[in-house]
Every structure is written in structure tokens, then in C-alpha cells.
Scaffold this motif. Structure first.
Motif, PDB file in Angstrom:
ATOM      1  N   ARG A  83       0.830  -1.213   0.000  1.00  0.00           N
ATOM      2  CA  ARG A  83       0.000   0.000   0.000  1.00  0.00           C
ATOM      3  C   ARG A  83       0.861   1.258   0.000  1.00  0.00           C
ATOM      4  O   ARG A  83       0.574   2.241  -0.677  1.00  0.00           O
ATOM      5  N   ARG A  92       1.398   4.479  -2.931  1.00  0.00           N
ATOM      6  CA  ARG A  92       1.441   5.936  -2.732  1.00  0.00           C
ATOM      7  C   ARG A  92       2.674   6.527  -3.393  1.00  0.00           C
ATOM      8  O   ARG A  92       2.630   7.592  -4.011  1.00  0.00           O
ATOM      9  N   GLU A  98      -5.322   6.132   5.434  1.00  0.00           N
ATOM     10  CA  GLU A  98      -6.463   6.811   4.834  1.00  0.00           C
ATOM     11  C   GLU A  98      -6.144   7.279   3.431  1.00  0.00           C
ATOM     12  O   GLU A  98      -4.985   7.408   3.068  1.00  0.00           O
ATOM     13  N   ASP A  99      -7.198   7.528   2.673  1.00  0.00           N
ATOM     14  CA  ASP A  99      -6.997   8.139   1.371  1.00  0.00           C
ATOM     15  C   ASP A  99      -6.863   9.627   1.604  1.00  0.00           C
ATOM     16  O   ASP A  99      -7.793  10.273   2.085  1.00  0.00           O
TER      17      ASP A  99
END
Ligand code: ASP
Ligand code: MG
Length: 412
Positions: free
Chosen positions: A21, A25, A234-235
Motif C-alpha cells: 500500500r 502511494r 487513509e486516502d
């Protein structure tokens, strides 16, 4: 190409899935046109485990070997992050501290960064590399040994790289979504701040808000590195997290930005000491030599040449302070009629750069405490902070009352 530093803390790289994840990013910023330097911590809990192994193996361990062991957690995540990025077709490779080389002092387990040469990594970017993954927390001493920067040191690695490479920003991904007006566990009304000044962050960090290593904030302030603290769970949109920046970049002008506390404080009073030149030096010299971390100091008005001297220190330092004072008395350097330790106190502070230009902040703070029936034992102030020592049982109440009175639950 513009350059970004992205740092991922232990919880953000705790599993292979989370590393994936985090890598996504990074991939997004590469797609946005950035060269990226990624700084990684060890997987959550790893450093503690390594420290435990060292302590179990050797009671009076060689600090150089401690660093050799404890720095290894970051090596694993750096390699895994580079591999994960490669799987996503991003050109990435890993660096350990000594390969950069990130040069430090030889103070093992608490080394300071001396220099980060940029040519090595910059050369690779010029050759088409997109992401440099660097193991945080570690460097190399002048003697060529591996060093570490103290617990939480990857924050400092990240800020130092941002300064050395002139990064546009240093994003610190962690398990909280920013810096809060106070500890959300104490006040449910705590609110995330969009921005906070370096100096305020330093006050909050040293008062126990453990979001960033204190040294990283000092470094950011010195080199004007814009730091953004944000959650890796979090987004995040444009306004996510909290930006730690120069005072000039903050438009919000409320007097108080945050309420901090420190639970385990003690108040010690030396009764009836001679009020003469040199008395403070005779008291605080031996305390410093004994490693007592003195915080607040109050000297009472003297009567017939004698006065009471009160100071605060962490509860854990009380025994050492008592011994140092009694020994100084035996040596005839100081004289006092009694030594009283109150170990049931805490410190609550309000912090804000707005205090510089607004008066009446102290009065408002004291009224709020009065309205709750809380007695203040010691007060100290600086340009951007007012601290009070109060009974520990009122800590939560005081934090909540101050948070309310300064309207910190509402956006300014
Ligand atoms: N892994 C190291 C520690 O836990 C350094 C860091 O994560 O910042 O202290
Ligand atoms: Mg940390």
C-alpha cells in the motif's frame, strides 16, 4: 525534476500488504512527476525485539554491536520496499545508511548526522532511477562503524534528506492522521490542526506529543523543511494531515494552538535556604551533575535572609535529587531546614505563537482553572507557552477546560 521525501513509519510497513500500500502511494507521486526518496522504519515492533535480543545477550553491551543489530530492521524494509516498487515497474533501489554514505558522529545509539553527500543518489536519478529507498535511523561513524540516531530516528533521517536534497516537502506517513490540539484520548473534542509552526511543534513534542522525534523538528526548523504528517491508513486529499511549517506561513491567529500535558512530574521544595549570591548555583549545580532534569524553578520572597526554593522534575528523578541535595548539605555547600517532595503532580501547558501578540492569555487560563476549582502550584511562562503544575487527579479536567476555554474544538 522536483523531489519529494516520503517517510513510512513502522506501522505503515508492518506487513507485506502494508508495504504494498505504501509503495502504491510512492508510485502515484512518481506518476505525478516527482523523483522520490523513500525513508523506511523497521516493521512495527521489530526494533523493540532487536533491542530485547541485545539486552538478553549482554548486560553491559558494546554500543557498536547494539547499533549493528538494532539498525538491521530498517535494512529489511528498505529492500522489501525496493522490490515491491520494482514489481510495480518503478525503477527503484535500496540504500543502507553507510552506502549513501550518511555520515554521523560516533555517539552510538544517539548519533548526530554530520553530512549527507547527494552525488551518489542524484547521479542515479539522472540515469533514470525513479525512487531511492533509504533505510532510516542509521548511518556510519568516522571510524566506519554503523551508528543509529536514537529511537524514532527515522523522522530525523527523512528531514535531513529533505534538507540535503532541497525536497519540495517531507511527507511523514504514520498511524495518526496529523497533529491534534490535544491528546484525543483525553478530550473527545480534540481537533486535527491543518498547520502548526515549527516552534509550537517543538513545544508539543517535548511536552510528550510523540508524533515526531524532537530532533527532526529542530532540523526542519533550522533548514526550513516543510514537513507534512499524515496517515498511511487513509486516502489523503490535498488538505490531509498537518503541515509543520514556518510561522509566516500560518494565517490562523488564535492565541493558543494546543494543550499539552505531562503526567509524571514531581515538585520539590527546599525550605529555608540562605538567600545569598551563589545559592541557586549551589543547588542546581549538584542537581545537574546528578542528572536530574529540572524544569520549573521558583524562588520565594525571602524573610530574614532565608527563602524557599521550589523546582519540578520527573517523578523518576526524585530519589536522585534528594540524594544530591542531602550530600550537598553534608558538604556544607547549602543549608535547608527541610526537603519536601510532592510526587502527585502533573504539568499542563497551553502553547501558541499567537500569544506573542495577544495579551490576557495567562489570565484566561487561570480563570478557567479557577472555575473548575483547580489549585495551581507552580507557574512558568515562555514567549509561546504557559505551564502550570497541578494535582495529578485534575489532569484530564484541566486539559478539557483549557481546550474549551480557548475554543480549540472549533476551526478559527
Ligand atoms: N525503528 C526505529 C525505532 O523504532 C527508528 C524509527 O522507526 O524511527 O526507534
Ligand atoms: Mg515514530
Amino acid at each position: 525534476m522536483p523531489l519529494l521525501v516520503m517517510k513510512f513509519g513502522g506501522t505503515s510497513v508492518a506487513t507485506l500488504d502494508r508495504i504494498r500500500r505504501a509503495a502504491k502511494r510512492v508510485g502515484r507521486e512518481v506518476a505525478n512527476g516527482y523523483d522520490v526518496i523513500v525513508i523506511v522504519s523497521a516493521m512495527a515492533g521489530k526494533t523493540n525485539e532487536l533491542v530485547g535480543w541485545v539486552e538478553e545477550t549482554s548486560k553491559f553491551f558494546d554500543a557498536r554491536e547494539y547499533d549493528a543489530v538494532v539498525s538491521s530492521g530498517e535494512n529489511v524494509t528498505a529492500g522489501l520496499m525496493a522490490l515491491t516498487l520494482q514489481e510495480m515497474d518503478v525503477a527503484a533501489r535500496s540504500w543502507q545508511g553507510w552506502q549513501v554514505p550518511l555520515r554521523t558522529t560516533s555517539a552510538h545509539s544517539a548519533a548526530r548526522i554530520v553530512e549527507i553527500p547527494t552525488d551518489n543518489i542524484s547521479g542515479r536519478f539522472a540515469d533514470g532511477m525513479q525512487v531511492a529507498v533509504v533505510a532510516g535511523f542509521q548511518g556510519v561513524s568516522p571510524e566506519g562503524r554503523i551508528t543509529t540516531l536514537g529511537r524514532g530516528g527515522s523522522d530525523t533521517t527523512a528531514v535531513a534528506f529533505a534538507a540535503a536534497f532541497g525536497a519540495e516537502r517531507c511527507d511523514i506517513y504514520t498511524d495518526v492522521d496529523g497533529v491534534y490540539t490535544t491528546d484525543p484520548r483525553i478530550s473527545s473534542k480534540a481537533r486535527k490542526l491543518d498547520r502548526i509552526a515549527f516552534e509550537e511543534m517543538l513545544e508539543l513534542a517535548s511536552l510528550g506529543a510523540k508524533v515526531l522525534q524532537t530532533r527532526s523538528v529542530e532540523l526542519a526548523m533550522r533548514y526550513g523543511v516543510r514537513v507534512r504528517v499524515l496517515s498511511s491508513f487513509e486516502d489523503n486529499d490535498e488538505n490531509a494531515g498537518t503541515i509543520v511549517c514556518a510561522e509566516e506561513d500560518i494565517v490562523e491567529s488564535r492565541p493558543v494552538s494546543g494543550v499539552a500535558y505531562s503526567r509524571d512530574e514531581a515538585k520539590m521544595t527546599l525550605m529555608s535556604v540562605a538567600d545569598r549570591p551563589g545559592i541557586a548555583a549551589a543547588i542546581f549545580g549538584p542537581l545537574a551533575d546528578a542528572g536530574v532534569n529540572v524544569d520549573m524553578i521558583v524562588q520565594n520572597i525571602s524573610e530574614e535572609g532565608r527563602t524557599d526554593m521550589t523546582f519540578s522534575c520527573p517523578v523518576g528523578d526524585v530519589a536522585r535529587a534528594e540524594r544530591a541535595m542531602n550530600e550537598a548539605k553534608e558538604r556544607g555547600e547549602i543549608n535547608f531546614s527541610g526537603l519536601v517532595a510532592d510526587t502527585d503532580v502533573c504539568k499542563v501547558s497551553v502553547v501558541g505563537i499567537g500569544m506573542r501578540s495577544q495579551s490576557g492569555v495567562a489570565a484566561q487560563m487561570f480563570r478557567a482553572l479557577r472555575d473548575e476549582g483547580i489549585n495551581i502550584k507552580v507557574i512558568t511562562t515562555s514567549e509561546i507557552k504557559i505551564s502550570v503544575l497541578i494535582d495529578r487527579k485534575y489532569m484530564e479536567l484541566a486539559v478539557q477546560a483549557l481546550h474549551d476555554t480557548f475554543g480549540l474544538d472549533r476551526a478559527a
